[in-house]
Design a protein around this motif. Sequence first.
Motif, PDB file in Angstrom:
ATOM      1  N   ALA A 127      33.445  51.289  40.028  1.00  0.00           N
ATOM      2  CA  ALA A 127      33.470  49.881  40.442  1.00  0.00           C
ATOM      3  C   ALA A 127      32.222  49.151  39.953  1.00  0.00           C
ATOM      4  CB  ALA A 127      33.591  49.780  41.964  1.00  0.00           C
ATOM      5  N   LEU A 128      31.054  49.757  40.134  1.00  0.00           N
ATOM      6  CA  LEU A 128      29.812  49.102  39.715  1.00  0.00           C
ATOM      7  C   LEU A 128      29.736  48.980  38.201  1.00  0.00           C
ATOM      8  CD1 LEU A 128      27.144  50.516  42.185  1.00  0.00           C
ATOM      9  CD2 LEU A 128      28.695  48.566  42.434  1.00  0.00           C
ATOM     10  N   PRO A 184      27.424  45.976  44.715  1.00  0.00           N
ATOM     11  CA  PRO A 184      27.262  46.940  45.797  1.00  0.00           C
ATOM     12  C   PRO A 184      27.097  46.260  47.155  1.00  0.00           C
ATOM     13  CG  PRO A 184      25.266  46.828  44.456  1.00  0.00           C
ATOM     14  CD  PRO A 184      26.299  45.974  43.774  1.00  0.00           C
ATOM     15  N   GLN A 185      27.756  46.845  48.148  1.00  0.00           N
ATOM     16  CA  GLN A 185      27.625  46.381  49.529  1.00  0.00           C
ATOM     17  C   GLN A 185      27.309  47.536  50.473  1.00  0.00           C
ATOM     18  OE1 GLN A 185      27.542  43.237  50.545  1.00  0.00           O
ATOM     19  NE2 GLN A 185      27.882  42.533  48.455  1.00  0.00           N
ATOM     20  N   GLY A 186      27.099  48.718  49.941  1.00  0.00           N
ATOM     21  CA  GLY A 186      26.772  49.899  50.737  1.00  0.00           C
ATOM     22  C   GLY A 186      27.075  51.146  49.930  1.00  0.00           C
ATOM     23  N   TYR A 242      30.961  50.834  49.874  1.00  0.00           N
ATOM     24  CA  TYR A 242      31.451  49.462  49.967  1.00  0.00           C
ATOM     25  C   TYR A 242      30.988  48.665  48.752  1.00  0.00           C
ATOM     26  CZ  TYR A 242      32.064  50.754  54.846  1.00  0.00           C
ATOM     27  OH  TYR A 242      32.448  51.384  56.015  1.00  0.00           O
ATOM     28  N   PHE A 243      31.857  47.795  48.270  1.00  0.00           N
ATOM     29  CA  PHE A 243      31.499  46.914  47.162  1.00  0.00           C
ATOM     30  C   PHE A 243      32.408  45.701  47.177  1.00  0.00           C
ATOM     31  CE2 PHE A 243      34.327  50.285  45.721  1.00  0.00           C
ATOM     32  CZ  PHE A 243      35.360  49.596  45.111  1.00  0.00           C
ATOM     33  N   ASN A 244      31.973  44.663  46.470  1.00  0.00           N
ATOM     34  CA  ASN A 244      32.823  43.498  46.236  1.00  0.00           C
ATOM     35  C   ASN A 244      33.362  43.600  44.820  1.00  0.00           C
ATOM     36  OD1 ASN A 244      30.490  42.076  48.152  1.00  0.00           O
ATOM     37  ND2 ASN A 244      32.598  41.549  48.638  1.00  0.00           N
ATOM     38  N   ILE A 290      35.728  45.644  49.301  1.00  0.00           N
ATOM     39  CA  ILE A 290      36.498  46.869  49.164  1.00  0.00           C
ATOM     40  C   ILE A 290      35.684  48.031  49.729  1.00  0.00           C
ATOM     41  CG2 ILE A 290      37.640  48.437  47.534  1.00  0.00           C
ATOM     42  CD1 ILE A 290      38.887  45.611  47.581  1.00  0.00           C
ATOM     43  N   CYS A 291      36.388  48.941  50.383  1.00  0.00           N
ATOM     44  CA  CYS A 291      35.780  50.177  50.888  1.00  0.00           C
ATOM     45  C   CYS A 291      36.587  51.340  50.329  1.00  0.00           C
ATOM     46  CB  CYS A 291      35.837  50.184  52.414  1.00  0.00           C
ATOM     47  SG  CYS A 291      35.386  51.762  53.186  1.00  0.00           S
TER      48      CYS A 291
END
Length: 130
Positions: free
Chosen positions: A88-89, A95-97, A113-115, A122-123
């Motif tokens: 994803a990254l 990144p959200q976690g 977790y990420f956007n 999204i998790c």
Amino acid sequence: MFSHVFVGVGDFERAFAFYAPLMDALGSTLRFCDRTRPWAGWQSQPGPRPLFLIGAPYDRQAHVPGNGQMTAFLAPDRATVDRVWHAALARGGTPQGAPGLRPEYHEHYYAAYFNDPDGNKICVVCHDPA
């Protein structure tokens, strides 16, 4: 329990390029892709439902992510959580976690977790022990 989850996107081609490898890593199969609408859907295994769908909002208005909304994908193991997070990254996710245990949920809750590029949260989570 779920028939499908639909996540609105603003740029379909960018979103498809983002989600296709994530769905592959999670073992979901592309069921359809219609670029004229535009939308695409992946089915979980053994299928045919639930489906995960991305596409332009039906009303043709601009997509706006909602605060407090999140889609969480079940991963078969912690290594898959890690792989999806990195994929994803690498494809423009924010990144959200980072992957790790979240004992405030339960002792084996391992998630990341990420956007996505459109801002949807999204998790990816595994509930099993290592």
